[in-house]
Enzyme design. Structure first.
Site, mmCIF file in Angstrom:
data_model
loop_
_atom_site.group_PDB
_atom_site.id
_atom_site.type_symbol
_atom_site.label_atom_id
_atom_site.label_comp_id
_atom_site.label_asym_id
_atom_site.label_seq_id
_atom_site.Cartn_x
_atom_site.Cartn_y
_atom_site.Cartn_z
ATOM 1 N N ASN A 162 10.099 -4.998 -8.980
ATOM 2 C CA ASN A 162 10.598 -4.863 -10.358
ATOM 3 C C ASN A 162 12.097 -4.558 -10.460
ATOM 4 O O ASN A 162 12.742 -4.987 -11.403
ATOM 5 C CB ASN A 162 9.773 -3.841 -11.141
ATOM 6 C CG ASN A 162 9.862 -2.462 -10.570
ATOM 7 O OD1 ASN A 162 10.044 -2.294 -9.369
ATOM 8 N ND2 ASN A 162 9.750 -1.471 -11.413
ATOM 9 N N LYS A 185 11.144 -3.853 4.180
ATOM 10 C CA LYS A 185 10.287 -4.988 3.792
ATOM 11 C C LYS A 185 10.341 -5.121 2.270
ATOM 12 O O LYS A 185 9.768 -4.320 1.546
ATOM 13 C CB LYS A 185 8.837 -4.797 4.226
ATOM 14 C CG LYS A 185 8.105 -6.143 4.116
ATOM 15 C CD LYS A 185 6.628 -6.051 3.846
ATOM 16 C CE LYS A 185 6.224 -5.802 2.444
ATOM 17 N NZ LYS A 185 6.503 -6.894 1.477
ATOM 18 N N GLU A 188 7.032 -9.430 -1.641
ATOM 19 C CA GLU A 188 6.882 -10.865 -1.347
ATOM 20 C C GLU A 188 7.402 -11.730 -2.494
ATOM 21 O O GLU A 188 7.863 -12.850 -2.268
ATOM 22 C CB GLU A 188 5.428 -11.218 -1.016
ATOM 23 C CG GLU A 188 4.368 -10.590 -1.909
ATOM 24 C CD GLU A 188 3.902 -9.212 -1.420
ATOM 25 O OE1 GLU A 188 4.777 -8.405 -1.035
ATOM 26 O OE2 GLU A 188 2.696 -8.948 -1.444
ATOM 27 N N GLY A 238 6.014 1.695 -5.020
ATOM 28 C CA GLY A 238 5.008 0.714 -5.407
ATOM 29 C C GLY A 238 3.844 1.389 -6.105
ATOM 30 O O GLY A 238 3.986 2.478 -6.660
ATOM 31 N N THR A 242 -1.581 1.490 -3.095
ATOM 32 C CA THR A 242 -0.861 1.128 -1.871
ATOM 33 C C THR A 242 -0.195 2.368 -1.284
ATOM 34 O O THR A 242 -0.138 2.539 -0.065
ATOM 35 C CB THR A 242 0.186 0.031 -2.140
ATOM 36 O OG1 THR A 242 -0.419 -1.001 -2.916
ATOM 37 C CG2 THR A 242 0.708 -0.567 -0.870
ATOM 38 N N GLY A 243 0.307 3.226 -2.160
ATOM 39 C CA GLY A 243 0.933 4.477 -1.694
ATOM 40 C C GLY A 243 -0.029 5.297 -0.851
ATOM 41 O O GLY A 243 0.354 5.867 0.180
ATOM 42 N N GLU A 260 7.167 6.798 -4.140
ATOM 43 C CA GLU A 260 7.585 6.609 -5.539
ATOM 44 C C GLU A 260 6.553 5.691 -6.164
ATOM 45 O O GLU A 260 6.589 4.478 -5.960
ATOM 46 C CB GLU A 260 8.975 5.956 -5.595
ATOM 47 C CG GLU A 260 10.091 6.780 -5.006
ATOM 48 C CD GLU A 260 10.564 7.887 -5.932
ATOM 49 O OE1 GLU A 260 9.908 8.145 -6.963
ATOM 50 O OE2 GLU A 260 11.586 8.513 -5.615
ATOM 51 N N CYS A 294 8.535 1.601 -13.611
ATOM 52 C CA CYS A 294 7.570 2.671 -13.307
ATOM 53 C C CYS A 294 7.674 3.815 -14.302
ATOM 54 O O CYS A 294 6.673 4.419 -14.671
ATOM 55 C CB CYS A 294 7.819 3.183 -11.902
ATOM 56 S SG CYS A 294 9.537 3.639 -11.640
ATOM 57 N N GLU A 394 -1.775 2.399 -15.782
ATOM 58 C CA GLU A 394 -0.458 1.771 -15.785
ATOM 59 C C GLU A 394 -0.651 0.265 -15.971
ATOM 60 O O GLU A 394 -1.335 -0.384 -15.181
ATOM 61 C CB GLU A 394 0.251 2.042 -14.459
ATOM 62 C CG GLU A 394 1.661 1.507 -14.462
ATOM 63 C CD GLU A 394 2.370 1.724 -13.140
ATOM 64 O OE1 GLU A 394 1.776 1.436 -12.088
ATOM 65 O OE2 GLU A 394 3.521 2.172 -13.171
ATOM 66 N N GLU A 471 14.090 10.814 -4.648
ATOM 67 C CA GLU A 471 15.213 9.996 -4.207
ATOM 68 C C GLU A 471 16.394 10.285 -5.131
ATOM 69 O O GLU A 471 16.248 10.938 -6.151
ATOM 70 C CB GLU A 471 14.843 8.509 -4.280
ATOM 71 C CG GLU A 471 13.792 8.112 -3.256
ATOM 72 C CD GLU A 471 13.664 6.605 -3.136
ATOM 73 O OE1 GLU A 471 12.914 6.016 -3.933
ATOM 74 O OE2 GLU A 471 14.332 6.032 -2.253
HETATM 75 P P1 NAD Z 1 2.506 -2.801 -4.701
HETATM 76 O O1 NAD Z 1 2.030 -1.458 -4.294
HETATM 77 O O2 NAD Z 1 1.520 -3.881 -4.839
HETATM 78 O O3 NAD Z 1 3.584 -3.341 -3.665
HETATM 79 C C1 NAD Z 1 4.752 -2.631 -3.375
HETATM 80 C C2 NAD Z 1 5.226 -3.021 -1.993
HETATM 81 O O4 NAD Z 1 4.245 -2.591 -1.054
HETATM 82 C C3 NAD Z 1 5.379 -4.527 -1.775
HETATM 83 O O5 NAD Z 1 6.511 -4.747 -0.949
HETATM 84 C C4 NAD Z 1 4.117 -4.893 -1.023
HETATM 85 O O6 NAD Z 1 4.254 -6.029 -0.201
HETATM 86 C C5 NAD Z 1 3.900 -3.653 -0.186
HETATM 87 N N1 NAD Z 1 2.526 -3.421 0.275
HETATM 88 C C6 NAD Z 1 1.377 -3.818 -0.319
HETATM 89 N N2 NAD Z 1 0.308 -3.408 0.415
HETATM 90 C C7 NAD Z 1 0.804 -2.734 1.484
HETATM 91 C C8 NAD Z 1 0.212 -2.062 2.597
HETATM 92 N N3 NAD Z 1 -1.099 -1.979 2.757
HETATM 93 N N4 NAD Z 1 1.030 -1.466 3.496
HETATM 94 C C9 NAD Z 1 2.375 -1.499 3.342
HETATM 95 N N5 NAD Z 1 2.983 -2.136 2.315
HETATM 96 C C10 NAD Z 1 2.216 -2.742 1.396
HETATM 97 O O7 NAD Z 1 3.326 -2.566 -6.030
HETATM 98 P P2 NAD Z 1 4.006 -3.673 -6.918
HETATM 99 O O8 NAD Z 1 2.966 -4.285 -7.755
HETATM 100 O O9 NAD Z 1 4.867 -4.545 -6.078
HETATM 101 O O10 NAD Z 1 4.994 -2.787 -7.807
HETATM 102 C C11 NAD Z 1 4.612 -2.224 -8.981
HETATM 103 C C12 NAD Z 1 4.272 -0.768 -8.770
HETATM 104 O O11 NAD Z 1 5.401 -0.081 -8.236
HETATM 105 C C13 NAD Z 1 3.951 -0.054 -10.053
HETATM 106 O O12 NAD Z 1 2.843 0.783 -9.855
HETATM 107 C C14 NAD Z 1 5.202 0.751 -10.330
HETATM 108 O O13 NAD Z 1 4.992 1.873 -11.138
HETATM 109 C C15 NAD Z 1 5.640 1.122 -8.967
HETATM 110 N N6 NAD Z 1 7.072 1.471 -8.944
HETATM 111 C C16 NAD Z 1 7.436 2.764 -8.787
HETATM 112 C C17 NAD Z 1 8.776 3.123 -8.811
HETATM 113 C C18 NAD Z 1 9.219 4.556 -8.633
HETATM 114 O O14 NAD Z 1 10.375 4.776 -8.314
HETATM 115 N N7 NAD Z 1 8.351 5.529 -8.827
HETATM 116 C C19 NAD Z 1 9.751 2.137 -8.981
HETATM 117 C C20 NAD Z 1 9.342 0.820 -9.133
HETATM 118 C C21 NAD Z 1 7.990 0.498 -9.111
#
Ligand code: NAD
Length: 490
Positions: A162, A185, A188, A238, A242-243, A260, A294, A394, A471
């Protein structure tokens, strides 16, 4: 359509490789990830899917770089290097902003701001490198004890789609400031500016291997990075699920994490608020980047006496939004992908099935000249109950849920009634009410009379399920250095 193809051509040759140990690598797998312009659906090329071995190569390059020329730079020179990187990015703001818009759909104006924000992270941390002081600890006359900050080693950075370029920079600038090396990384969907930044860093003089970029999907490339035993800290931005997977992977080799994650942030408007100021702020707080932020203020909590007027003005505002390709600087651009559009549309559909109705928007929309784009109307749902899916989950799209509240105490109760705790905002002219809200709300950052009013110097992160760690700012350095205590017995 050809005008968007012309814009893509004007961006020049786009990167279709990874950066490992200072070299462009095209990857060994036949499978590649096609990258699309979300405003038109046109292809921007493709990037490799890094294998476990290629991720290992990147980590080993970063590990070697820990003891190479990078490690012997004086703090002053390391600071100068960060400054030069910032300047190199500044020289390329226009091209990077164009590519960021093509890659993730945000308006060109927003992309320019986020590229400039990336510059700010490097210049902010450049000035800190030679001020990372330790402490002395009094142990009596026969001993001297001091602490110093030392690097943690190789850090892994997993970035979402995003706000790609500034999320990259907000992790990489402080990790370099602390003397670490890194493997990134990118998401994608949006890998391009990360690859370009790694190359600009080398042009600025950063030794090979200090910052490596591997591309691929989360479940293979991302997981390989988080599970790698030589990665000592992982900064993940993310989604919540996933976190949790990242934290589990980090636990396998006792790496620390900064997480985050997502949010469902409350934006409160009290009855004494200046509505002329609150209306545009609420709209921008939720619809910026098509709601894909986010910390977006996605739950509007409004005190009943101003409920009807505020909603009516917000509906007028939302209906006046112009949607379009990011390059045209519309009020709102597209969602990142067809998959995300489908997900947002699903939330709207289910809300209707539960009997909720939209007072603005609520549907995917086709935008003239952007027929292949992923557009969803700026949308408002009134009288949402706090336990509804629209108030709890969300959405990561342009849907505002309005929840009327009786008074400040009720507002605080509703504000804290989600699993998340990322951000919160309040509009009021009464500083005591504002401060009562700020103290009681469970959120990592609170905005009073101006949503998203932070900067690169303000710590950012979440409480509860929104994450761990902070951060940005001086606090952002804590994740990237460890304390070594040295005691001398005399
Ligand atoms: P996502 O969790 O699907 O993916 C985020 C990243 O994680 C991508 O690079 C993805 O390839 C990677 N990933 C996916 N599965 C993984 C795994 N098993 N191991 C390691 N890496 C993996 O999230 P998204 O859909 O790309 O992003 C949107 C989300 O991110 C929303 O929930 C948003 O709130 C959050 N976000 C948070 C912040 C913050 O600072 N708090 C900022 C931006 C986005």
């Amino acid at each position: 359509m050809s005008r968007w193809q012309d814009a893509i051509d004007a961006a020049g040759k786009l990167p279709e490789y990874m950066i490992v140990d200072g070299q462009r690598q095209s990857g060994s797998r036949a499978e590649r990830i096609e990258v699309y312009d979300p405003g038109s659906g046109l292809s921007l090329g493709s990037v490799p899917v890094a294998t476990i071995d290629e991720v290992d190569e990147a980590v080993q390059a970063a590990k070697r770089a820990l003891t190479g020329p990078w490690s012997v730079l004086s703090p002053k020179d390391r600071g100068r290097m960060l400054w030069s990187i910032g300047e190199r990015i500044r020289e390329n703001v226009e091209r990077l902003a164009l590519i960021e818009t093509l890659d993730c759909g945000k308006t060109l104006q927003d992309s320019t701001i986020t590229v400039e924000r990336a510059v700010d992270y490097f210049s902010y941390y450049a000035g800190i490198v030679d001020k990372l002081e330790g402490t002395t600890i009094p142990l009596g006359d026969s001993k001297v004890c001091f602490t110093e900050r030392v690097p943690v080693g190789v850090t892994g950075h997993i970035v979402p789609w995003n706000v790609p370029i500034s999320t990259f920079a907000r992790g990489i600038a402080p990790t370099l400031a602390c003397g670490n090396t890194a493997v990134v990384k990118p998401a994608e969907d949006t890998p391009l500016t990360a690859i370009l930044l790694a190359e600009l860093m080398q042009e600025a003089g950063l030794p090979p291997g200090v910052v490596n970029v591997v591309t691929g999907y989360g479940a293979n490339t991302g997981q390989a990075l988080t599970e790698h035993p030589e990665v000592r800290h992982i900064t993940f931005t993310g989604s919540m699920n996933t976190g949790k997977a990242v934290m589990t992977a980090a636990a396998s080799h006792v790496a620390s994490v900064t997480l985050e994650l997502g949010g469902k942030s409350p934006h409160l408007v009290l009855k004494d608020a200046d509505l002329d100021r609150a209306v545009p702020d609420v709209l921008k707080g939720v619809f910026k980047n098509a709601g894909q932020i986010c910390s977006a203020g996605t739950r509007l909590l409004v005190e009943r006496p101003v409920h009807a007027e505020l909603v009516s003005r917000l509906v007028d505002g939302a209906n006046a939004y112009v949607l379009g390709h990011g390059l045209e600087n519309p009020d709102m651009g597209p969602l990142i992908s067809a998959r995300q559009l489908q997900s947002v549309a699903g939330f709207a559909e289910r809300a209707r099935e539960r009997g909720l109705s939209f007072c603005a928007g609520g549907n995917p929309v086709t935008v003239e000249t952007c027929e292949g784009g992923n557009f969803f109307e700026p949308s408002i749902v009134d009288n949402v109950s706090s336990d509804d899916e629209l108030a709890q989950s969300e959405i990561f799209g342009p849907i505002l849920s309005v929840i009327p509240v009786n008074d400040l105490d009720h507002a605080i109760e509703v504000a804290n009634d989600t699993a998340y705790g990322l951000a919160a905002g309040v509009h009021t002219l009464d500083v005591s009410q504002a401060m009562r809200f700020a103290k009681a709300v469970e959120a990592g950052q609170v905005f009073i009379n101006g949503y998203h009013g932070g900067s690169d110097a303000v710590p950012f992160g979440g409480m509860k399920d929104s994450g761990i760690g902070r951060e940005k700012g001086l606090t952002g350095l804590d994740a990237y250095s460890q304390i070594k205590a040295v005691t001398i017995s005399m």
